[in-house]
Design an enzyme around this catalytic site. Structure first.
Site, PDB file in Angstrom:
ATOM      1  N   ASN A  77       0.736  -1.239   0.197  1.00  0.00           N
ATOM      2  CA  ASN A  77       0.136  -0.176  -0.132  1.00  0.00           C
ATOM      3  C   ASN A  77       0.907   1.228   0.045  1.00  0.00           C
ATOM      4  O   ASN A  77       0.606   2.284   0.822  1.00  0.00           O
ATOM      5  CB  ASN A  77      -0.804  -0.069   1.124  1.00  0.00           C
ATOM      6  CG  ASN A  77      -2.066   0.894   0.786  1.00  0.00           C
ATOM      7  OD1 ASN A  77      -2.422   1.268   0.079  1.00  0.00           O
ATOM      8  ND2 ASN A  77      -2.936   0.938   2.010  1.00  0.00           N
ATOM      9  N   HIS A 100      -9.580   3.728   8.602  1.00  0.00           N
ATOM     10  CA  HIS A 100     -10.122   2.389   8.102  1.00  0.00           C
ATOM     11  C   HIS A 100     -11.526   1.948   8.616  1.00  0.00           C
ATOM     12  O   HIS A 100     -12.055   1.187   8.032  1.00  0.00           O
ATOM     13  CB  HIS A 100      -8.930   0.996   8.593  1.00  0.00           C
ATOM     14  CG  HIS A 100      -7.789   1.018   7.546  1.00  0.00           C
ATOM     15  ND1 HIS A 100      -6.719   1.715   7.942  1.00  0.00           N
ATOM     16  CD2 HIS A 100      -7.793   0.133   6.503  1.00  0.00           C
ATOM     17  CE1 HIS A 100      -6.126   1.349   6.854  1.00  0.00           C
ATOM     18  NE2 HIS A 100      -6.445   0.489   5.950  1.00  0.00           N
TER      19      HIS A 100
END
Length: 474
Positions: A325, A361
């Site tokens: 990521n 998240h």
């Protein structure tokens, strides 16, 4: 007709319909790029180029929206539109001020967190909040870049200079940037300046011509398909649900640990495959062009979200984080970690950054625990690496013929304890991840607590006092 087809396809693949629709939407990013390529050959003006691309992006959003939303699906597309328009108005009306940045940050994050709150379940759901979390970072970053554009260049670092916006973007530019099909659903993160370079035909290895990006894009595309196949096949044998069964608890301790290791490797391919395929779309469009290296070789890694070879071979937790990521980590480093320099403490900045990532998240306790464990693991590893570097005995051992054996042991521990924080990340709720951690006797917590306590003792034994004093002086 389409719905039964999706149902049959998802059943045959052993996956959920939203997941299948998501993958197909990412794959559909390839054909629309032909329209972008045609804009090169037709010689469209830079003012028109974003408009044609925007239609393709909106189409992909509409196609995928039923899988990303709860009914009525069509109305859910308004969430991103509201945030994009509000962001544009903030830039236009409030100007290059700290207030603009803070207002943008608060509005976009609060909107995202409200979405999490009202749509949350105890399962991994693919819904409108998933692409919206990607959009949230884009829009917050846009406010930072616009603010930096008003500063003296001497006050900016190299990253900020490349991203800073000298003028306020138009609504068309903000929309094109937000809905670009290569990064709309799963990323990667890129700046508006990069998007403007794409629209103005600057991102090409052949000035004035379409980029020769087909083969680099196909390399990532097929690598993504391989990763997707590994996940699709492997997840049938190593599902998340097995953790919560009596059968898992009845297995020997070593089996439960090895299951976590293999399960984590397979589960992470879910993210790897999406990012690598999306990178292929960005490369094909030209957005992935990154100039030439020192040997004059054209680079296509500007939108790379994964360094797959490093990810597979590194024995270090920091190495995995650096390969995983990438663009999101770079965004967080640029807009959160480095801007917290005023705290005067690197560890405090690191903690605040990981807290931001956990909240971004979602609201489940599993995210907070996952990033807390990451903080502990990374700092223990750094202390261990410093010990190896400062100790002549350990340095010699790491260069000895025994290193292949050391590497195997280190890699096993690395993969095991990379999977350990992933358990709460994927199981979300307290009752689920506590059940799994109890079944393996909190071995990860114990391992890193013991390591943290014994490293200073090992340092006293293995590092001479002179070497320690010399390091302190540096």
């Amino acid at each position: 007709m389409a719905a039964p087809l999706m149902e049959r396809l998802s059943e045959s693949l052993g996956s959920s319909e939203p997941a299948v629709r998501l993958i197909l939407s990412i794959l559909l990013g390839e054909p629309p790029l032909s329209s972008l390529s045609s804009s090169w050959s037709c010689g469209l003006s830079t003012g028109v180029a974003p408009r044609g691309g925007l239609a393709g992006r909106a189409s992909l959003g509409s196609i995928n929206c039923p899988s990303l939303c709860t009914p009525p699906s069509g109305s859910q597309l308004c969430h991103s539109a509201v945030c994009v328009v509000v962001q544009f108005l903030l830039l236009r009306l409030m100007g290059r001020t700290v207030t603009t940045v803070l207002t943008s940050f608060l509005f976009q994050m609060v909107y995202l967190l409200c979405g999490y709150y009202y749509t949350a379940t105890d399962q991994y759901d693919i819904k409108w909040t998933m692409p919206h979390c990607v959009l949230t970072l884009k829009l917050i970053g846009l406010s930072f870049d616009y603010y930096d554009g008003g500063k003296d260049p001497s006050q900016l670092n190299e990253e900020q200079k490349k991203a800073a916006l000298p003028t306020v973007p138009s609504l068309l530019e903000v929309c094109g940037f937000s809905y670009f099909y290569g990064g709309f659903l799963v990323g990667p993160q890129f700046t508006l300046r990069s998007y403007q370079g794409l629209v103005s035909r600057e991102l090409t290895d052949c000035p004035g011509q379409p980029p020769n990006s087909v083969f680099p894009a196909l390399n990532r595309f097929f690598l993504g398909l391989v990763c997707l196949t590994i996940f699709t096949v492997g997840s049938r044998f190593y599902p998340d649900s097995y953790f919560l069964t009596d059968e898992y608890e009845a297995q020997p301790f070593w089996y439960r640990c090895v299951y976590i290791l293999i399960w984590a490797k397979i589960s992470l391919y879910k993210y790897v495959s999406c990012w690598v395929i999306a990178e292929g779309v960005c490369i094909l469009s030209g957005l992935g062009y990154n100039g030439q290296d020192e040997k004059g070789v054209h680079q296509w890694d500007a939108c790379a979200n994964m360094r797959v070879w490093q990810y597979e071979t590194t024995p270090l937790f920091t190495g995995t984080i650096a390969s995983f990521n990438i663009n999101t980590n770079a965004w967080v480093a640029r807009h959160v970690f480095k801007r917290l320099k005023f705290l005067g403490n690197k560890m405090a900045s690191q903690m605040a950054t990981l807290l931001f990532l956990a909240v971004w998240h979602g609201l489940h306790s599993g995210y907070l625990l996952c990033f807390s464990l990451e903080f502990i693991i990374v700092n223990v590893e750094k202390k261990a690496m410093e010990l190896v570097k400062d100790s002549p005995l350990l340095t010699k051992l790491s260069c000895s013929p025994l290193y292949p054996l050391i590497y195997v042991v280190q890699q096993f521990l690395h993969w095991l304890f990379m999977g350990y924080p992933l358990v709460p990340f994927c199981l979300f709720t307290y009752d689920k991840w506590l059940k799994v951690y109890s079944s393996v006797y909190f071995c990860g917590h114990v391992f890193f607590l013991v390591a943290y306590l014994i490293i200073p003792w090992l340092r006293m034994m293995l590092v001479s006092r002179k070497a320690g004093d010399a390091k302190k002086e540096k």
